[in-house]
Design an enzyme around this catalytic site. Structure first.
Site, PDB file in Angstrom:
ATOM      1  CB  ILE A  15      33.669  51.349  40.577  1.00 32.64           C
ATOM      2  CG1 ILE A  15      33.303  52.866  41.171  1.00 32.64           C
ATOM      3  CG2 ILE A  15      34.424  50.696  41.492  1.00 32.64           C
ATOM      4  CD1 ILE A  15      32.147  52.863  42.303  1.00 32.64           C
ATOM      5  CG  PHE A  16      38.342  47.362  36.765  1.00 33.54           C
ATOM      6  CD1 PHE A  16      37.530  46.560  36.044  1.00 33.54           C
ATOM      7  CD2 PHE A  16      39.411  46.794  37.303  1.00 33.54           C
ATOM      8  CE1 PHE A  16      38.523  45.297  35.714  1.00 33.54           C
ATOM      9  CE2 PHE A  16      40.136  45.779  36.785  1.00 33.54           C
ATOM     10  CZ  PHE A  16      39.527  44.857  35.923  1.00 33.54           C
ATOM     11  N   GLY A  17      36.206  46.314  39.251  1.00 33.97           N
ATOM     12  CA  GLY A  17      36.653  45.268  40.251  1.00 33.97           C
ATOM     13  C   GLY A  17      36.967  44.295  39.865  1.00 33.97           C
ATOM     14  CE1 TYR A  18      42.482  43.330  42.469  1.00 31.54           C
ATOM     15  CE2 TYR A  18      41.585  45.554  41.753  1.00 31.54           C
ATOM     16  CZ  TYR A  18      42.331  44.847  42.627  1.00 31.54           C
ATOM     17  OH  TYR A  18      43.122  45.338  43.880  1.00 31.54           O
ATOM     18  CD  GLU A  95      37.587  46.909  48.226  1.00 33.97           C
ATOM     19  OE1 GLU A  95      38.685  46.406  48.223  1.00 33.97           O
ATOM     20  OE2 GLU A  95      36.587  46.156  48.000  1.00 33.97           O
TER      21      GLU A  95
END
Length: 208
Positions: A15-18, A95
Site C-alpha cells: 500500500i503506497f502512502g503519500y 480514505e
C-alpha cells in the site's frame, strides 16, 4: 471491485502512502519502504471536512494528479495474511468513506538500490469527487490551510509533518509545491501552536 475483494487469496499486499499515511498509517504492517511512483504529482487539491477541517471550513489535503513528467515520493507498506483484511477495512473507512478517495494500482520504485519495482495500491481523489477543491495558487491554498482544524488536528500539522518526512527521508528531492506551501503557511501562522516534527523512527519501523 472493492480492494478487499480483489485481494482474496493473496498472501501479501503493498500500500503506497503519500499524505498522512507516511507518518500515521494506523494499521499493522510487516515492513515499509521509502520510494516513489511515476506519472503523478502531489497536490493539495482535495477537500477534507472530517480529519483536518469541517463543513464550514474544508481543509486542503493531498491527492495525486496525473502528470507524465512527475513522480511522487512516499512510503509503501507491506501487509500480509490477516493484516491485509484489517488494513483495507481501516483504509476503506479512512480514505474512501470519510475521505472520498478511490483506489488505483501503481508501480512503486524503492529508493534503495538493487530492489525491483512493486505493484502497490494507492488512494487517489479525482476531480469528479464532490469534495475535490481543485487547483489554486500556493498563497490561496496556504490561507485556507492556516484556518482549518478537524477531528485529528490542525490542517497546518498535515503540511508540516509531510514536509518533515520529505526532508528526513528524501533530502535529495525538491518537492516545490509542498515546500513552498509549507513556507507560506508558516509565514501566515508564524507560531505553530506547539506542532512538533514527528518522531519518524517510531513511525516507520523497518523503513528503507
Amino acid at each position: 471491485m472493492k480492494p478487499l475483494d480483489s485481494m482474496k487469496g493473496k498472501s501479501n499486499l503493498w500500500i503506497f502512502g503519500y499524505g498522512s499515511l507516511v507518518w500515521k498509517p494506523d494499521f499493522a504492517f510487516k515492513m515499509s519502504k521509502i520510494g516513489f511512483i511515476k506519472g503523478y504529482k502531489r497536490r493539495f487539491w482535495h477537500g477534507d471536512t472530517f480529519y483536518r477541517g469541517d463543513e464550514e471550513k474544508p481543509a486542503r489535503v493531498a491527492t495525486l494528479v496525473e502528470d507524465e513528467e512527475s513522480c511522487t515520493w512516499g512510503v509503501a507498506y507491506e501487509v500480509t495474511d490477516s493484516q491485509i483484511e484489517e488494513s483495507l477495512q481501516k483504509l476503506n473507512m479512512r480514505e474512501v468513506v470519510l475521505g472520498g478517495y478511490i483506489t488505483e494500482t501503481v508501480e512503486f520504485i524503492p529508493k534503495e538500490k538493487g530492489q525491483g519495482a512493486l505493484l502497490a495500491l494507492v488512494y487517489i481523489a479525482t476531480s469528479d469527487n464532490p469534495s475535490f477543491l481543485g487547483p489554486a495558487s500556493v498563497k490561496e491554498i496556504a490561507a485556507q490551510i492556516a484556518t482549518c482544524r478537524g477531528n485529528t488536528g490542525h490542517n497546518i500539522e498535515y503540511v508540516v509533518r509531510l514536509a518533515e518526512f520529505m526532508r528526513l527521508y528524501c533530502p535529495e528531492v525538491e518537492d516545490e509545491h509542498l515546500f513552498s506551501l509549507e513556507a507560506t503557511v508558516l509565514n501566515i501562522f508564524h507560531d505553530c501552536g506547539g506542532i512538533e516534527p514527528p518522531d519518524q523512527k517510531s513511525i516507520l519501523p523497518g523503513a528503507t
